[in-house]
Design a protein around this motif. Structure first.
Motif, PDB file in Angstrom:
ATOM      1  N   MET A 256       0.834  -1.197   0.000  1.00  0.00           N
ATOM      2  CA  MET A 256       0.000   0.000   0.000  1.00  0.00           C
ATOM      3  C   MET A 256       0.874   1.254   0.000  1.00  0.00           C
ATOM      4  N   LEU A 257       1.930   1.241   0.833  1.00  0.00           N
ATOM      5  CA  LEU A 257       2.812   2.406   0.922  1.00  0.00           C
ATOM      6  C   LEU A 257       3.555   2.629  -0.398  1.00  0.00           C
ATOM      7  N   ASN A 258       4.007   1.533  -1.015  1.00  0.00           N
ATOM      8  CA  ASN A 258       4.680   1.653  -2.310  1.00  0.00           C
ATOM      9  C   ASN A 258       3.753   2.282  -3.339  1.00  0.00           C
ATOM     10  N   ALA A 259       2.513   1.823  -3.340  1.00  0.00           N
ATOM     11  CA  ALA A 259       1.541   2.372  -4.285  1.00  0.00           C
ATOM     12  C   ALA A 259       1.328   3.854  -4.017  1.00  0.00           C
ATOM     13  N   MET A 260       1.305   4.222  -2.733  1.00  0.00           N
ATOM     14  CA  MET A 260       1.089   5.627  -2.393  1.00  0.00           C
ATOM     15  C   MET A 260       2.231   6.487  -2.929  1.00  0.00           C
ATOM     16  N   VAL A 261       3.465   6.025  -2.738  1.00  0.00           N
ATOM     17  CA  VAL A 261       4.620   6.792  -3.228  1.00  0.00           C
ATOM     18  C   VAL A 261       4.505   6.974  -4.742  1.00  0.00           C
ATOM     19  N   THR A 262       4.134   5.914  -5.442  1.00  0.00           N
ATOM     20  CA  THR A 262       4.045   5.993  -6.898  1.00  0.00           C
ATOM     21  C   THR A 262       2.958   6.956  -7.326  1.00  0.00           C
ATOM     22  N   VAL A 263       1.800   6.866  -6.686  1.00  0.00           N
ATOM     23  CA  VAL A 263       0.687   7.742  -7.057  1.00  0.00           C
ATOM     24  C   VAL A 263       1.055   9.200  -6.809  1.00  0.00           C
ATOM     25  N   LEU A 264       1.684   9.468  -5.649  1.00  0.00           N
ATOM     26  CA  LEU A 264       2.052  10.851  -5.337  1.00  0.00           C
ATOM     27  C   LEU A 264       3.098  11.366  -6.335  1.00  0.00           C
ATOM     28  N   THR A 265       4.026  10.485  -6.727  1.00  0.00           N
ATOM     29  CA  THR A 265       5.033  10.898  -7.707  1.00  0.00           C
ATOM     30  C   THR A 265       4.372  11.229  -9.038  1.00  0.00           C
ATOM     31  N   ALA A 266       3.442  10.381  -9.441  1.00  0.00           N
ATOM     32  CA  ALA A 266       2.721  10.636 -10.692  1.00  0.00           C
ATOM     33  C   ALA A 266       1.975  11.969 -10.618  1.00  0.00           C
ATOM     34  N   LEU A 267       1.400  12.254  -9.443  1.00  0.00           N
ATOM     35  CA  LEU A 267       0.690  13.526  -9.248  1.00  0.00           C
ATOM     36  C   LEU A 267       1.635  14.710  -9.450  1.00  0.00           C
ATOM     37  N   ILE A 268       2.763  14.675  -8.767  1.00  0.00           N
ATOM     38  CA  ILE A 268       3.717  15.792  -8.869  1.00  0.00           C
ATOM     39  C   ILE A 268       4.139  16.006 -10.302  1.00  0.00           C
ATOM     40  N   ILE A 269       4.477  14.902 -10.958  1.00  0.00           N
ATOM     41  CA  ILE A 269       5.000  15.027 -12.316  1.00  0.00           C
ATOM     42  C   ILE A 269       3.956  15.636 -13.241  1.00  0.00           C
ATOM     43  N   SER A 270       2.729  15.156 -13.143  1.00  0.00           N
ATOM     44  CA  SER A 270       1.747  15.692 -14.077  1.00  0.00           C
ATOM     45  C   SER A 270       1.463  17.164 -13.831  1.00  0.00           C
ATOM     46  N   VAL A 271       1.514  17.607 -12.562  1.00  0.00           N
ATOM     47  CA  VAL A 271       1.253  19.038 -12.370  1.00  0.00           C
ATOM     48  C   VAL A 271       2.480  19.906 -12.647  1.00  0.00           C
ATOM     49  N   SER A 272       3.676  19.312 -12.625  1.00  0.00           N
ATOM     50  CA  SER A 272       4.828  20.194 -12.857  1.00  0.00           C
ATOM     51  C   SER A 272       5.267  20.243 -14.310  1.00  0.00           C
ATOM     52  N   ILE A 273       4.594  19.473 -15.157  1.00  0.00           N
ATOM     53  CA  ILE A 273       4.953  19.487 -16.576  1.00  0.00           C
ATOM     54  C   ILE A 273       4.915  20.908 -17.144  1.00  0.00           C
ATOM     55  N   LYS A 274       3.894  21.660 -16.764  1.00  0.00           N
ATOM     56  CA  LYS A 274       3.765  23.009 -17.300  1.00  0.00           C
ATOM     57  C   LYS A 274       4.805  23.955 -16.704  1.00  0.00           C
ATOM     58  N   ILE A 275       5.298  23.611 -15.519  1.00  0.00           N
ATOM     59  CA  ILE A 275       6.191  24.525 -14.819  1.00  0.00           C
ATOM     60  C   ILE A 275       7.642  24.352 -15.246  1.00  0.00           C
ATOM     61  N   VAL A 276       8.173  23.138 -15.144  1.00  0.00           N
ATOM     62  CA  VAL A 276       9.568  22.950 -15.579  1.00  0.00           C
ATOM     63  C   VAL A 276       9.683  22.135 -16.851  1.00  0.00           C
ATOM     64  N   GLY A 277       8.601  21.473 -17.246  1.00  0.00           N
ATOM     65  CA  GLY A 277       8.670  20.669 -18.466  1.00  0.00           C
ATOM     66  C   GLY A 277       9.013  19.228 -18.167  1.00  0.00           C
ATOM     67  N   ALA A 278       8.566  18.355 -19.039  1.00  0.00           N
ATOM     68  CA  ALA A 278       8.717  16.919 -18.809  1.00  0.00           C
ATOM     69  C   ALA A 278      10.174  16.492 -18.801  1.00  0.00           C
ATOM     70  N   LEU A 279      10.998  17.180 -19.600  1.00  0.00           N
ATOM     71  CA  LEU A 279      12.390  16.753 -19.687  1.00  0.00           C
ATOM     72  C   LEU A 279      13.196  17.187 -18.470  1.00  0.00           C
ATOM     73  N   LEU A 280      12.638  18.147 -17.710  1.00  0.00           N
ATOM     74  CA  LEU A 280      13.438  18.707 -16.623  1.00  0.00           C
ATOM     75  C   LEU A 280      12.924  18.373 -15.225  1.00  0.00           C
ATOM     76  N   ILE A 281      11.712  17.820 -15.125  1.00  0.00           N
ATOM     77  CA  ILE A 281      11.129  17.594 -13.809  1.00  0.00           C
ATOM     78  C   ILE A 281      11.975  16.658 -12.952  1.00  0.00           C
ATOM     79  N   SER A 282      12.587  15.690 -13.603  1.00  0.00           N
ATOM     80  CA  SER A 282      13.422  14.734 -12.876  1.00  0.00           C
ATOM     81  C   SER A 282      14.503  15.446 -12.063  1.00  0.00           C
ATOM     82  N   ALA A 283      14.992  16.568 -12.599  1.00  0.00           N
ATOM     83  CA  ALA A 283      16.033  17.321 -11.900  1.00  0.00           C
ATOM     84  C   ALA A 283      15.541  17.823 -10.554  1.00  0.00           C
ATOM     85  N   LEU A 284      14.299  18.309 -10.502  1.00  0.00           N
ATOM     86  CA  LEU A 284      13.764  18.823  -9.237  1.00  0.00           C
ATOM     87  C   LEU A 284      13.500  17.693  -8.234  1.00  0.00           C
TER      88      LEU A 284
END
Lengths: 259, 269
Positions: B173-201
């Motif tokens: 359950m905890l592993n799934a939570m980490v993955t879901v939260l990561t997916a959330l962050i990435i999708s909302v930050s695409i517009k801010i830093v871009g898909a190619l750069l989000i990994s850096a943050l």
């Protein structure tokens, strides 16, 4: 009275009971039809060459793997229903964590109570105290704010022992606790574990490939052999009957005697 | 100059968005990096752009489709990891190229819609709308609450997964939570830093703080501070000299990593 009778019940109960346990890994039989019982206050040493199934057996006993056939009971309860994991202290292999991991000694020891479900998200005062006590017992208090990776192998092992002891467990499981530690420290560590066995109410299960130490404490003859696995046991009736309930007190007396 | 920038609505929105992401990205990044899952962020980001592109094609809120894609991908990664066990990184390579393939397919299909590809690859922080800010803020709050509530469990899971399981934690359950939260962050930050750069943050602030922090809590705090400095400084520099904002944030992060390494070495010798 009530306490005494429940203590008695505890003494006659098997801490671990393996009943016709088998396990195979990719069509290769690792453990075949194993029957073994660990009684209260026994010290069990488990020896076997690489691939003998030591780790597999340990992982089954702590519920990380399911046996193919047969059943495992912990404290008289089938493992699938066993919920009281706080009664089991687990010391992993030394290299089970990354030395670059940023965690202080205190954080690691404290994580011993993190399995407990409590709604209050702050660590309760009682648990903070338990952590301080456990570090005191293992003589690592002065390292509390040090990063775990900066410690020597022997010190790291004391940290993991402190974490395992924090809940005052009935069963202590040690998985090759001295791999990668120098001989002298290994010796010290075994002495410490033996002392705890002789003076406290804990049951021990230790995987090791250090024949010498196992034979020195548990005798030259294995009580049971199953495939390439050998079980050495020192039963509770072979050790002193008096137990000191205060681990901290007994260990500091021991320390004083050593010096 | 700076005051002028701050007075302009679009820059202020960019700053708010940047500050919010810089709090939560390193927070989740800590749990990913320390479990040797640094590349997950990059992979999910690539899959997310595919979702965003599809969203534009079928005229559904693109970030939502992106999020759904990221979630599906993260569960597919888990499945692949199990299939290849000891070659787990294969799953990441497969998903990443799969994501890029889908994204390029959808983008070419959407040519007639006049899709601006580069704004999703490199971010377009100056075009943030009020709605975008609310979405980012909402995600930030969810992640802050989740980490505050489960930090003990997350610490144990990150430090010693076996021990976590032995003590009876719901590891799956905890592993799934980490993955879901990561997916959330990435999708909302695409517009801010871009898909190619989000990994850096997600990763560089953690890379810095791992070098200097003594403990886990300290490491989390340092990584957030580092990300904030980089985000604010990067945006200001980009604003003043009209440079690419996402790129400036990442370059600031790398500069801070270099400085941290030099200072650490200097202290040691």
């Amino acid at each position: 009275m009530a306490i005494e009778s429940s203590m008695n019940a505890l003494c006659h109960q098997h801490v671990i009971q393996l009943d016709h346990v088998s396990f195979d890994y990719q069509d290769q039989s690792v453990i075949r039809d194993l029957n073994f019982a660990v009684k209260q206050r026994d010290f069990v040493g488990l020896i076997g060459s690489n691939g003998a199934g030591k780790t597999t057996l340990m992982r089954m006993i702590v519920g990380l793997l399911k046996p193919k056939t047969g059943s495992i009971e912990l404290f008289g309860e089938p493992i699938s229903q066993f919920k009281d994991w706080q009664r089991i202290g687990y010391v992993p292999q030394k290299n089970s964590f990354n030395p670059l991991f940023p965690a202080t000694v205190r954080e690691v020891v404290q994580s011993g109570v993190f399995g407990k479900r409590n709604i209050a998200r702050k660590i309760p005062k009682a648990d903070v105290q338990k952590c301080t006590d456990a570090m005191e017992v293992m003589r690592i208090s002065d390292l509390a704010t040090k990063r775990i990776g900066q410690l020597s192998g022997g010190q790291q092992q004391r940290v993991f022992l402190a974490r395992a002891l924090i809940n005052n467990p009935d069963l202590l499981i040690l998985d090759e606790p001295t791999v990668g530690i120098d001989i002298e420290t290994q010796h010290d560590f075994f002495q410490l574990v033996q002392h705890m066995h002789q003076h406290h109410r804990m049951t021990f299960l230790m995987v090791s490939h250090d024949m010498e130490m196992i034979e020195a404490y548990l005798g030259k003859e294995p009580v049971q052999q199953s495939g390439k696995l050998k079980f050495y046991v020192k039963h509770s009736h072979e050790i002193e009957n008096c137990v000191d309930t205060n681990l901290a007190h007994s260990l500091s007396t021991r320390e004083a005697e050593l010096h | 100059m700076v005051l002028e920038l701050l007075a302009s609505g679009f820059f202020l929105k960019a700053l708010i968005g940047g500050v919010l992401i810089a709090v939560v990205a390193p927070l989740m990044g800590t749990f990913l990096v320390l479990r040797r899952l640094s590349m997950i962020g990059d992979t999910l980001a690539h899959v997310t752009i595919a979702g965003v592109a599809l969203g534009f094609l079928i005229q559904v809120y693109p970030l939502l489709v992106g999020l759904i894609f990221a979630l599906l991908a993260s569960f597919a990664i888990e499945k692949l990891r199990k299939a290849y066990k000891t070659y787990a990184e294969l799953s990441i390579a497969i998903m990443m190229s799969g994501g890029v393939a889908l994204a390029s397919l959808f983008f070419t299909l959407g040519m007639s819609f006049n899709l601006n590809v580069s704004s999703y690859l490199f971010g377009s922080i100056y075009t943030l709308t009020n709605a975008d800010i609310y979405v980012v803020a909402g995600v930030a709050v969810i992640i802050l609450i989740a980490v505050a509530v489960f930090w003990k469990e997350l610490f144990l899971l990150t430090f010693d997964e076996d021990a976590a399981e032995v003590t009876g934690l719901p590891v799956k359950m905890l592993n799934a939570m980490v993955t879901v939260l990561t997916a959330l962050i990435i999708s909302v930050s695409i517009k801010i830093v871009g898909a190619l750069l989000i990994s850096a943050l997600l990763t560089i602030p953690v890379a810095c703080s791992m070098l200097i922090a003594r403990g886990f809590k300290q490491s989390i705090i340092f990584s957030v501070i580092i990300a904030e400095i980089a985000a604010i400084a990067g945006l200001l520099i980009a604003g003043v000299w009209s440079l690419a904002p996402g790129a400036m944030i990442v370059l600031m992060l790398i500069a801070m990593l270099i400085v941290t390494m030099i200072v650490k070495r200097g202290l040691k010798v």
